[in-house]
Design a protein around this motif. Structure first.
Motif, short mmCIF file in Angstrom:
data_model
loop_
_atom_site.label_atom_id
_atom_site.label_comp_id
_atom_site.label_asym_id
_atom_site.label_seq_id
_atom_site.Cartn_x
_atom_site.Cartn_y
_atom_site.Cartn_z
N ARG A 85 -7.32 -2.96 -19.20
CA ARG A 85 -6.10 -3.21 -18.42
C ARG A 85 -6.31 -4.27 -17.35
O ARG A 85 -5.60 -4.33 -16.37
CB ARG A 85 -5.58 -1.90 -17.78
CG ARG A 85 -5.26 -0.84 -18.80
CD ARG A 85 -5.05 0.56 -18.24
NE ARG A 85 -4.12 0.56 -17.14
CZ ARG A 85 -4.39 1.07 -15.93
NH1 ARG A 85 -5.59 1.59 -15.69
NH2 ARG A 85 -3.49 1.06 -14.98
N ARG A 86 -7.28 -5.18 -17.57
CA ARG A 86 -7.58 -6.21 -16.58
C ARG A 86 -7.24 -7.62 -17.04
O ARG A 86 -6.90 -8.47 -16.21
CB ARG A 86 -9.06 -6.14 -16.18
CG ARG A 86 -9.37 -4.87 -15.38
CD ARG A 86 -10.83 -4.79 -14.98
NE ARG A 86 -11.10 -3.56 -14.25
CZ ARG A 86 -11.09 -3.45 -12.93
NH1 ARG A 86 -10.83 -4.52 -12.19
NH2 ARG A 86 -11.34 -2.31 -12.34
N LEU A 167 -0.15 2.93 -9.41
CA LEU A 167 1.02 2.09 -9.14
C LEU A 167 1.15 0.99 -10.19
O LEU A 167 2.26 0.72 -10.69
CB LEU A 167 0.92 1.49 -7.74
CG LEU A 167 2.14 0.70 -7.24
CD1 LEU A 167 3.39 1.57 -7.25
CD2 LEU A 167 1.87 0.16 -5.84
N CYS A 168 0.04 0.35 -10.53
CA CYS A 168 0.09 -0.70 -11.55
C CYS A 168 0.48 -0.11 -12.90
O CYS A 168 1.28 -0.72 -13.64
CB CYS A 168 -1.25 -1.42 -11.63
SG CYS A 168 -1.59 -2.51 -10.23
N LEU A 181 -7.91 -7.06 -6.77
CA LEU A 181 -7.15 -5.83 -6.57
C LEU A 181 -5.91 -6.08 -5.71
O LEU A 181 -4.79 -5.74 -6.12
CB LEU A 181 -8.03 -4.73 -5.98
CG LEU A 181 -7.36 -3.36 -5.86
CD1 LEU A 181 -8.39 -2.26 -6.04
CD2 LEU A 181 -6.65 -3.16 -4.51
N PRO A 182 -6.03 -6.65 -4.50
CA PRO A 182 -4.81 -6.89 -3.72
C PRO A 182 -3.85 -7.87 -4.39
O PRO A 182 -2.63 -7.71 -4.27
CB PRO A 182 -5.34 -7.44 -2.39
CG PRO A 182 -6.73 -7.89 -2.65
CD PRO A 182 -7.24 -6.99 -3.74
N ARG A 183 -4.37 -8.86 -5.08
CA ARG A 183 -3.48 -9.82 -5.74
C ARG A 183 -2.66 -9.16 -6.83
O ARG A 183 -1.43 -9.34 -6.91
CB ARG A 183 -4.30 -10.98 -6.32
CG ARG A 183 -5.02 -11.80 -5.27
CD ARG A 183 -5.90 -12.88 -5.90
NE ARG A 183 -6.75 -13.54 -4.91
CZ ARG A 183 -7.62 -14.49 -5.18
NH1 ARG A 183 -7.78 -14.91 -6.43
NH2 ARG A 183 -8.36 -15.04 -4.22
N ARG A 184 -3.31 -8.38 -7.68
CA ARG A 184 -2.59 -7.69 -8.75
C ARG A 184 -1.66 -6.61 -8.18
O ARG A 184 -0.56 -6.38 -8.70
CB ARG A 184 -3.58 -7.07 -9.74
CG ARG A 184 -4.42 -8.08 -10.49
CD ARG A 184 -3.59 -8.80 -11.54
NE ARG A 184 -4.38 -9.83 -12.20
CZ ARG A 184 -4.24 -11.14 -12.02
NH1 ARG A 184 -3.31 -11.59 -11.19
NH2 ARG A 184 -4.98 -12.00 -12.67
N LEU A 185 -2.10 -5.95 -7.13
CA LEU A 185 -1.30 -4.90 -6.52
C LEU A 185 -0.01 -5.46 -5.95
O LEU A 185 1.08 -4.89 -6.14
CB LEU A 185 -2.13 -4.23 -5.42
CG LEU A 185 -1.57 -2.99 -4.73
CD1 LEU A 185 -1.18 -1.93 -5.75
CD2 LEU A 185 -2.61 -2.44 -3.76
N ARG A 192 5.31 -1.54 -1.97
CA ARG A 192 4.36 -0.42 -1.93
C ARG A 192 2.92 -0.92 -1.93
O ARG A 192 2.05 -0.30 -1.30
CB ARG A 192 4.61 0.51 -3.11
CG ARG A 192 5.96 1.22 -3.06
CD ARG A 192 6.11 2.20 -4.22
NE ARG A 192 7.42 2.83 -4.22
CZ ARG A 192 8.49 2.35 -4.85
NH1 ARG A 192 8.39 1.21 -5.55
NH2 ARG A 192 9.63 2.99 -4.82
N GLY A 193 2.67 -2.02 -2.63
CA GLY A 193 1.32 -2.58 -2.62
C GLY A 193 0.93 -3.03 -1.23
O GLY A 193 -0.19 -2.77 -0.77
#
Length: 246
Positions: A85-86, A167-168, A181-185, A192-193
């Motif tokens: 999932r990446r 969440l993702c 992580l923060p970019r995808r979130l 919410r991210g």
């Protein structure tokens, strides 16, 4: 150090992979985020019969991450990235700068990558979501009760990762690790991210977990709510406890 990393990348590919079918420069250099010390991320497609591998080298005083693959290896890596999932390699091909393109090979690889990205990651199964809900609920209880500052920081890191994963998945969005992580979130859910990231930032600065706990609970509410009593798992002969996963 040479001033132009794109030129460096081309020189490297010419010298090390003269028969490359395609080569793509990705990462911060391709997206305009590079600094003087940024490494080069280069995906290199070689003919079948070669070796699919990842290798880190230094070229002209710059660190280079090489992602080398045959056509068969590329398909296998794409499949593995979807399963995780990446979609790391897919993003490299979809957004990278083409350095070498023999007979349209880079274009074909990009088309496959873009198709995967449009399709999105596979959804987590119901049992996995339940498992992650339970793990995050347990961690939030620990975070609420934690009196030791070091333990609080450790638990907070787990909370952010677990909440981001849920969440993702809720938004059928790709996940990421480290700086991704923060970019995808934020791509998956800007509101919410951002709340999760701000909560973590505030806890790291002040030690106050309230904002992070509130943000994580909001994520839990999206996927069925906190889970404590009623949770049950059957042993399947592997080490798969929530505690081990944490």
């Amino acid at each position: 150090m040479h001033a132009y990393p794109t030129d460096q990348a081309r020189r490297l590919v010419r010298s090390r992979f003269p028969d490359a079918l395609s080569a793509v420069l990705a990462g911060s250099t391709a997206t305009g985020r590079a600094t003087a010390s940024s490494d080069l991320d280069i995906a290199v497609l070689i003919d079948d019969g070669g070796v699919t591998c990842r290798e880190t080298i230094r070229f002209e005083e710059r660190v280079v991450e090489l992602f080398v693959h045959t056509r068969t290896g590329l398909l296998e890596l794409f499949a593995a990235d979807v399963a995780s999932r990446r979609a790391v390699l897919q993003n490299m091909y979809a957004s990278g700068l083409v350095l070498v393109d023999s007979h349209g090979e880079a274009g074909r690889a990009r088309a496959l990558a873009e198709a995967d990205l449009r399709e999105g990651p596979p959804a987590l199964g119901p049992e996995t979501v339940e498992e992650k809900r339970y793990g995050l609920t347990d961690a939030l209880d620990d975070l609420t009760d934690a009196s030791d500052a070091i333990e609080r920081l450790a638990v907070a890191g787990y909370v952010v990762n677990a909440a981001a994963d849920l969440l993702c998945d809720h938004h059928h969005a790709w996940i990421g690790g480290g700086k991704w992580l923060p970019r995808r979130l934020l791509e998956a859910d800007p509101q919410r991210g951002a709340a999760l990231l701000e909560g973590h930032h505030r806890l790291c600065g002040s030690g106050d977990p309230a904002v992070l706990i509130s943000a994580a609970l909001e994520v839990l509410d999206l996927v069925g709510g906190p889970l404590r009593e009623g949770y049950r798992r059957t042993w399947h002969g592997t080490i798969d406890s929530v505690a081990a996963a944490r």
